[in-house]
Design a protein around this motif. Structure first.
Motif, PDB file in Angstrom:
ATOM      1  N   THR A   1       3.954  -0.876  -5.648  1.00 55.65           N
ATOM      2  CA  THR A   1       3.399  -2.228  -5.774  1.00 55.65           C
ATOM      3  C   THR A   1       4.104  -3.080  -6.818  1.00 55.65           C
TER       4      THR A   1
ATOM      5  N   PRO B   1       2.636   2.373  -1.414  1.00 57.64           N
ATOM      6  CA  PRO B   1       3.298   1.199  -1.986  1.00 57.64           C
ATOM      7  C   PRO B   1       3.843   1.449  -3.393  1.00 57.64           C
TER       8      PRO B   1
ATOM      9  N   ARG C   1       2.329 -12.033   5.509  1.00 49.19           N
ATOM     10  CA  ARG C   1       1.243 -11.683   4.586  1.00 49.19           C
ATOM     11  C   ARG C   1       1.776 -11.564   3.155  1.00 49.19           C
ATOM     12  N   ASP C   2       2.499 -10.488   2.823  1.00 49.52           N
ATOM     13  CA  ASP C   2       3.004 -10.339   1.451  1.00 49.52           C
ATOM     14  C   ASP C   2       4.013 -11.450   1.165  1.00 49.52           C
TER      15      ASP C   2
ATOM     16  N   LEU D   1      -4.880  -7.504   6.998  1.00 44.00           N
ATOM     17  CA  LEU D   1      -5.111  -6.759   5.753  1.00 44.00           C
ATOM     18  C   LEU D   1      -6.545  -6.958   5.263  1.00 44.00           C
TER      19      LEU D   1
ATOM     20  N   HIS E   1      -5.577  -2.845   8.378  1.00 44.14           N
ATOM     21  CA  HIS E   1      -4.867  -2.274   7.221  1.00 44.14           C
ATOM     22  C   HIS E   1      -5.754  -2.431   5.993  1.00 44.14           C
TER      23      HIS E   1
ATOM     24  N   HIS F   1       6.114   0.949   1.174  1.00 50.62           N
ATOM     25  CA  HIS F   1       6.032  -0.496   0.977  1.00 50.62           C
ATOM     26  C   HIS F   1       6.582  -0.759  -0.423  1.00 50.62           C
TER      27      HIS F   1
ATOM     28  N   GLU G   1      -2.824   1.350  -3.225  1.00 50.13           N
ATOM     29  CA  GLU G   1      -2.102   0.355  -4.032  1.00 50.13           C
ATOM     30  C   GLU G   1      -1.645   0.983  -5.356  1.00 50.13           C
TER      31      GLU G   1
ATOM     32  N   SER H   1      -3.690   2.120   2.610  1.00 51.15           N
ATOM     33  CA  SER H   1      -2.699   2.012   1.537  1.00 51.15           C
ATOM     34  C   SER H   1      -3.320   2.339   0.191  1.00 51.15           C
TER      35      SER H   1
ATOM     36  N   PHE I   1      -6.851  -1.274   1.974  1.00 54.83           N
ATOM     37  CA  PHE I   1      -6.194  -0.719   0.780  1.00 54.83           C
ATOM     38  C   PHE I   1      -7.133  -0.705  -0.419  1.00 54.83           C
TER      39      PHE I   1
ATOM     40  N   HIS J   1       8.398  -2.970  -3.550  1.00 54.92           N
ATOM     41  CA  HIS J   1       8.685  -4.279  -4.143  1.00 54.92           C
ATOM     42  C   HIS J   1       9.969  -4.205  -4.954  1.00 54.92           C
TER      43      HIS J   1
ATOM     44  N   ASN K   1       0.018   4.646   3.824  1.00 54.47           N
ATOM     45  CA  ASN K   1       1.084   3.836   3.224  1.00 54.47           C
ATOM     46  C   ASN K   1       1.175   4.080   1.720  1.00 54.47           C
TER      47      ASN K   1
HETATM   48  O1  KIV Z   1       2.137  -4.160  -2.826  1.00 54.26           O
HETATM   49  C1  KIV Z   1       1.095  -3.654  -2.388  1.00 54.26           C
HETATM   50  O2  KIV Z   1       0.547  -2.673  -2.916  1.00 54.26           O
HETATM   51  C2  KIV Z   1       0.503  -4.264  -1.204  1.00 54.26           C
HETATM   52  C3  KIV Z   1      -0.595  -3.491  -0.531  1.00 54.26           C
HETATM   53  C4  KIV Z   1      -1.709  -4.362  -0.141  1.00 54.26           C
HETATM   54  C5  KIV Z   1      -0.025  -2.752   0.641  1.00 54.26           C
HETATM   55  O3  KIV Z   1       0.945  -5.297  -0.753  1.00 54.26           O
END
Ligand code: KIV
Ligand code: ZN
Length: 397
Positions: free
Chosen positions: A171, A169, A13-14, A73, A97, A202, A141, A139, A99, A204, A167
């Protein structure tokens, strides 16, 4: 007490969302099977509302995978939730899931919603999702740039509405490890019903801190980590699954956690993803890069050949590689060259080894790596035998 950390894989997904990594249905299915073999607790299979193709793929993965939970998602809109619910309904362990963004900047410019409206959307989304599925993740975000007090409020409301996983994130990959750890600690301490849900993160990798942030979160109470194979994902990517898992595995003496990941399936998963997407892994990538278990410097080669633990903190076999790689180049020493030639079937006395070593270093000045073929040619020349393709040496390869 040892705590088992849930591994939520979002490669499909991501990861798939990032430029150059899109996969078709059969490719995603192959990878989903490998993620199941790997032992991922949850496989996020896609974003079903995004396209008919995504919906079909999530549905197919949900019908195929039996060991891992399969998540779809969706935003908080009812049509998104209904579509995700339909896509995962046949899974043995389905998860929806949902968000919505919670930072002031996202609420103002992207959503054009007030805090109250965002809480209301979140609650309604979780309630609707729960009417279809027992396992619902919520989530927030851009949580790391949200007001922590607002996060406490929305998480409490989402759990009361039935969310089973919360969750957090990072982001945009903005958080620093200690700051993110504090945020998780604050959530644990200030959300009154937090023990009714699994706390997830989650992260990045915009500042290269996704793995560090995830580990700080775990140390402060996070129970699920979202990550991807080879760290692929939006922009600079997501936290890398292999790095998180092997950090936990390798440093058990410092962190009393475990995961359900079969680590020997890590390298096959990484290679399968690279093969499917046509995107190789950077050579110096931790755990799965070509050089992660390769040694060229003479001192290192000597140490590794005597005892791999001199320069390897985990065995290549533990992540699914068959052995480490001794690379013969200009930094190699006589000891490693002798061992390498011995493995190739040549028994050399001291003088012969010295001669071979001189030829190798001369050649290594011209080309970066001296491969097996070059070594065979050098040995043939030394022993006055016909050399296979001698021009390869003369031209420097
Ligand atoms: O990075 C993010 O916030 C996401 C959410 C959809 C979980 O990928
Ligand atoms: Zn993300």
């Amino acid at each position: 007490m040892n705590r088992q950390i849930q591994i939520f894989d979002t490669t499909l997904r991501d990861g798939e969302q990032s430029p150059g990594y899109s996969m078709n249905k059969s490719e995603k299915l192959r990878l989903a099977r490998q993620l199941e073999r790997l032992g991922a607790d949850v496989i996020e299979a896609g974003f079903p509302i995004a396209s008919d193709g995504d919906f079909d793929t999530v549905k197919k993965i949900a019908e195929t995978v039996t060991e891992s939970s399969v998540a779809g998602l969706c935003r908080t809109r009812p049509i998104d939730i209904e579509t995700a619910a339909k896509a995962v309904e046949k899974a043995r362990k389905p998860r929806i899931h949902t968000f919505i963004a919670t930072s002031d900047i996202h609420m103002k410019y992207k959503l054009c919603k007030t805090r109250e409206e965002v809480v209301d959307s979140a609650v309604k989304a979780v309630e609707l999702a729960r009417s279809y599925c027992d396992d619902v993740e919520f989530s927030a975000e851009d949580a790391s740039r949200s007001d922590p007090q607002f996060l406490y409020e929305i998480f409490e409301a989402a759990i009361s509405a039935g969310a089973t996983v919360i969750n957090v994130p990072d982001t945009v990959g903005y958080a620093l490890p200690w700051e993110f750890g504090e945020l998780i600690k604050g959530i644990k301490e200030n959300v009154s019903n937090i023990d009714d849900a699994v706390l997830s993160v989650h992260c990045h990798n915009d500042l290269g801190l996704a793995v560090a942030n995830s580990l700080f979160a775990v140390q402060n109470g996070a129970e699920q980590v979202e990550c991807t194979i080879n760290g692929i994902g939006e922009r600079a990517g997501n936290a890398s699954l292999e790095e998180i898992v092997m950090a936990i595995e390798t440093r058990k003496n410092n962190m009393n956690y475990s995961t359900g990941i079969r680590t020997k399936e890590i390298y096959p998963a990484s290679q399968l993803l690279a093969q499917i997407t046509g995107k190789g892994v950077q050579p110096n990538k931790a755990i799965v890069g070509d050089n992660a278990f390769a040694h060229e410097a003479g001192i290192h080669q000597h140490g590794v050949l005597k005892n791999p633990l001199c320069y390897e903190i985990m065995t290549p076999e533990s992540v699914g590689l068959t052995c480490n790689k001794i690379v013969i180049g200009k930094h190699s020493g006589r000891f490693a060259l002798g061992k390498k030639l011995e493995e190739m079937g040549y028994q050399l006395n001291k003088d012969e080894l010295n001669t071979a070593y001189k030829s190798v270093t001369r050649l290594a000045d011209k080309k970066k790596v001296v491969d097996d073929h070059d070594l065979i040619s050098i040995m043939a020349m030394m022993r006055n035998q016909p050399a296979p393709e001698p021009q390869k040496i003369a031209s420097g390869g």
